[in-house]
Design an enzyme around this catalytic site. Structure first.
Site, PDB file in Angstrom:
ATOM      1  N   SER A   1       0.861  -1.189   0.000  1.00 43.15           N
ATOM      2  CA  SER A   1       0.000   0.000   0.000  1.00 43.15           C
ATOM      3  C   SER A   1       0.893   1.232   0.000  1.00 43.15           C
ATOM      4  O   SER A   1       1.904   1.256   0.714  1.00 43.15           O
ATOM      5  CB  SER A   1      -0.876   0.054   1.269  1.00 43.15           C
ATOM      6  OG  SER A   1      -1.535   1.309   1.352  1.00 43.15           O
TER       7      SER A   1
ATOM      8  N   TYR B   1      -6.664   6.492   2.383  1.00 45.84           N
ATOM      9  CA  TYR B   1      -5.782   5.585   3.141  1.00 45.84           C
ATOM     10  C   TYR B   1      -6.505   5.046   4.372  1.00 45.84           C
ATOM     11  O   TYR B   1      -6.603   3.832   4.568  1.00 45.84           O
ATOM     12  CB  TYR B   1      -4.532   6.356   3.551  1.00 45.84           C
ATOM     13  CG  TYR B   1      -3.465   5.553   4.250  1.00 45.84           C
ATOM     14  CD1 TYR B   1      -2.736   4.573   3.585  1.00 45.84           C
ATOM     15  CD2 TYR B   1      -3.146   5.807   5.588  1.00 45.84           C
ATOM     16  CE1 TYR B   1      -1.725   3.857   4.236  1.00 45.84           C
ATOM     17  CE2 TYR B   1      -2.143   5.109   6.232  1.00 45.84           C
ATOM     18  CZ  TYR B   1      -1.434   4.137   5.554  1.00 45.84           C
ATOM     19  OH  TYR B   1      -0.432   3.439   6.201  1.00 45.84           O
TER      20      TYR B   1
ATOM     21  N   TYR C   1     -12.573 -12.752   7.538  1.00 47.18           N
ATOM     22  CA  TYR C   1     -11.965 -14.017   7.072  1.00 47.18           C
ATOM     23  C   TYR C   1     -11.589 -14.898   8.256  1.00 47.18           C
ATOM     24  O   TYR C   1     -11.594 -16.119   8.147  1.00 47.18           O
ATOM     25  CB  TYR C   1     -10.760 -13.754   6.159  1.00 47.18           C
ATOM     26  CG  TYR C   1     -11.144 -13.659   4.696  1.00 47.18           C
ATOM     27  CD1 TYR C   1     -11.932 -12.607   4.245  1.00 47.18           C
ATOM     28  CD2 TYR C   1     -10.748 -14.626   3.776  1.00 47.18           C
ATOM     29  CE1 TYR C   1     -12.307 -12.516   2.909  1.00 47.18           C
ATOM     30  CE2 TYR C   1     -11.117 -14.544   2.434  1.00 47.18           C
ATOM     31  CZ  TYR C   1     -11.890 -13.481   2.016  1.00 47.18           C
ATOM     32  OH  TYR C   1     -12.266 -13.405   0.697  1.00 47.18           O
TER      33      TYR C   1
ATOM     34  N   ARG D   1       7.580  12.012   4.247  1.00 48.17           N
ATOM     35  CA  ARG D   1       7.378  11.743   5.674  1.00 48.17           C
ATOM     36  C   ARG D   1       8.341  12.593   6.491  1.00 48.17           C
ATOM     37  O   ARG D   1       9.391  13.017   6.014  1.00 48.17           O
ATOM     38  CB  ARG D   1       7.549  10.257   5.978  1.00 48.17           C
ATOM     39  CG  ARG D   1       6.320   9.473   5.528  1.00 48.17           C
ATOM     40  CD  ARG D   1       6.342   8.036   5.970  1.00 48.17           C
ATOM     41  NE  ARG D   1       6.797   7.171   4.916  1.00 48.17           N
ATOM     42  CZ  ARG D   1       6.548   5.854   4.866  1.00 48.17           C
ATOM     43  NH1 ARG D   1       5.835   5.267   5.799  1.00 48.17           N
ATOM     44  NH2 ARG D   1       6.990   5.124   3.871  1.00 48.17           N
TER      45      ARG D   1
END
Ligand code: NAD
Ligand code: UDP
Length: 312
Positions: A76, A146, A160, A187
């Site tokens: 991601s 996000y 799951y 960042r």
């Protein structure tokens, strides 16, 4: 017993360090990554490693790498700059990509760990953040691509486990730094280290009073691997509970780099969380895990890497 392990996002900062640790333990690793934010240089040292293979693919397309014992889903975009640039892609990887990787775990009765995030807490009203806190997230703000994808992933991973009995694990990662943190992903640690080493002003967004809690990468990976081998299916915070204002963080970077850079102010991005600090009681009691490396020490360990980024 050694295992055959799938790591998605393997060319990224955390995925590459995780792959290194698993290989060092003797396991075989299949790294999958579409390189949208990752860097093949993070895996270059594994070129001669017969127990490592790499497949360039987008996990949003169904895929099968054959039988595996474990799936670590780290794919991601992860920095605010990256997921702002790759908004729809971030939503897709945190939904379709998560389902596709869970299907692999289900098919092969493999264990599964998903890289979730402190962003699930949004701009938190509970401080420090405990796992039972449901969060304060803007569902349509700039960070929503996000945050909501990660929250959907947590729901899917939990389903799951609940419906299909997949042996799942959810780690809520707090700000982590170290070598291989992308130099250009915006960042705070990468920005400050690069700016300091280049003698450029350190850019503080807002007044610098917002807080974050920074974990050195080896501490984080240690906690994640311990969680993956535990019987815990509920989310577990893994991060360093020492909280820093962004202004204090800038001063640490100046001290470690010996830089004379000045500090300048820039506007605070919308929905930037005011504070972040993990309550790690669950990680301590369930995993016997505790971070060891202080910010000063971790920045010193990262210095040579950022120096090399600056020197090209
Ligand atoms: P990173 O950007 O360095 O690594 C992510 C990797 O995923 C990249 O190599 C990227 O190319 C790959 N990727 C993205 N979309 C993909 C897709 N559709 N198919 C295949 N590969 C894809 O970021 P990171 O810091 O290493 O983060 C890794 C994971 O940890 C992410 O899931 C992130 O949300 C999570 N996380 C990281 C932090 C942190 O402080 N670093 C904090 C919280 C959560
Ligand atoms: N930040 C900053 N200057 C920078 C980059 C970031 O002041 O050059 C601030 C940012 O506004 C946030 C904090 O540092 O308050 C952490 O930002 P980062 O993008 O590293 O991660 P976040 O925790 O917000 O996802």
């Amino acid at each position: 017993m050694t295992q055959r392990i799938l790591v998605t996002g393997a060319a990224g900062f955390l995925g590459s360090h995780l792959s290194d640790l698993l290989l060092a333990e003797g396991h075989s690793v299949i790294g999958v990554d579409n390189l949208c934010t990752g860097n093949p240089a993070n895996l270059a040292h594994l070129a001669g490693e017969s127990r490592f293979s790499f497949e360039e693919k987008d996990i949003c397309q169904p895929f099968d790498v054959g039988a595996v014992d474990y799936v670590f889903n780290f794919a991601s975009p992860a920095s605010p700059v990256d997921y702002d640039r790759l908004g729809p892609e971030t939503l897709l990887v945190g939904s379709t990509g998560t389902v596709n990787t869970l299907e692999i775990a289900k098919k092969y009765s493999a264990g599964y760990l998903h890289a979730s995030t402190s962003e699930c807490y949004g701009d938190p009203e509970v401080h420090p953040q405990v796992e039972t806190y449901w969060g304060n997230v803007n569902p349509i703000g700039p960070r929503s691509v996000y945050d909501e994808a990660k929250r959907f992933s947590e729901a899917t991973v939990t389903a799951y486990n609940r419906y299909y009995k997949v042996n799942t694990h959810l780690v809520r990662i707090f700000n982590t730094y170290g070598p291989r943190l992308q130099a250009n992903d915006g960042r705070v640690i990468s920005n400050f280290m690069i700016q300091a080493l280049q003698g450029q002003p350190l850019t503080i967004y807002g007044d610098g009073s917002q807080t974050r809690s920074f974990c050195y990468v080896s501490d984080l990976i240690d906690g994640i691997v311990k969680l993956s081998r535990s019987g815990e299916h509920l989310p577990v915070n893994v991060g360093n509970p020492v909280e820093w204002t962004i202004l204090e963080c800038a001063k640490e970077v100046l001290a470690v780099t010996g830089s004379k850079s000045e500090i300048v102010r820039k506007p605070l991005p919308q929905d930037d969380p005011a504070r972040r600090r993990p309550d790690i009681t669950r990680a301590r009691t369930l995993l016997g895990w505790e971070p060891k490396i202080k910010l000063r020490q971790g920045l010193e360990k990262s210095l040579a890497y950022f120096q090399a980024c600056v020197n090209g």
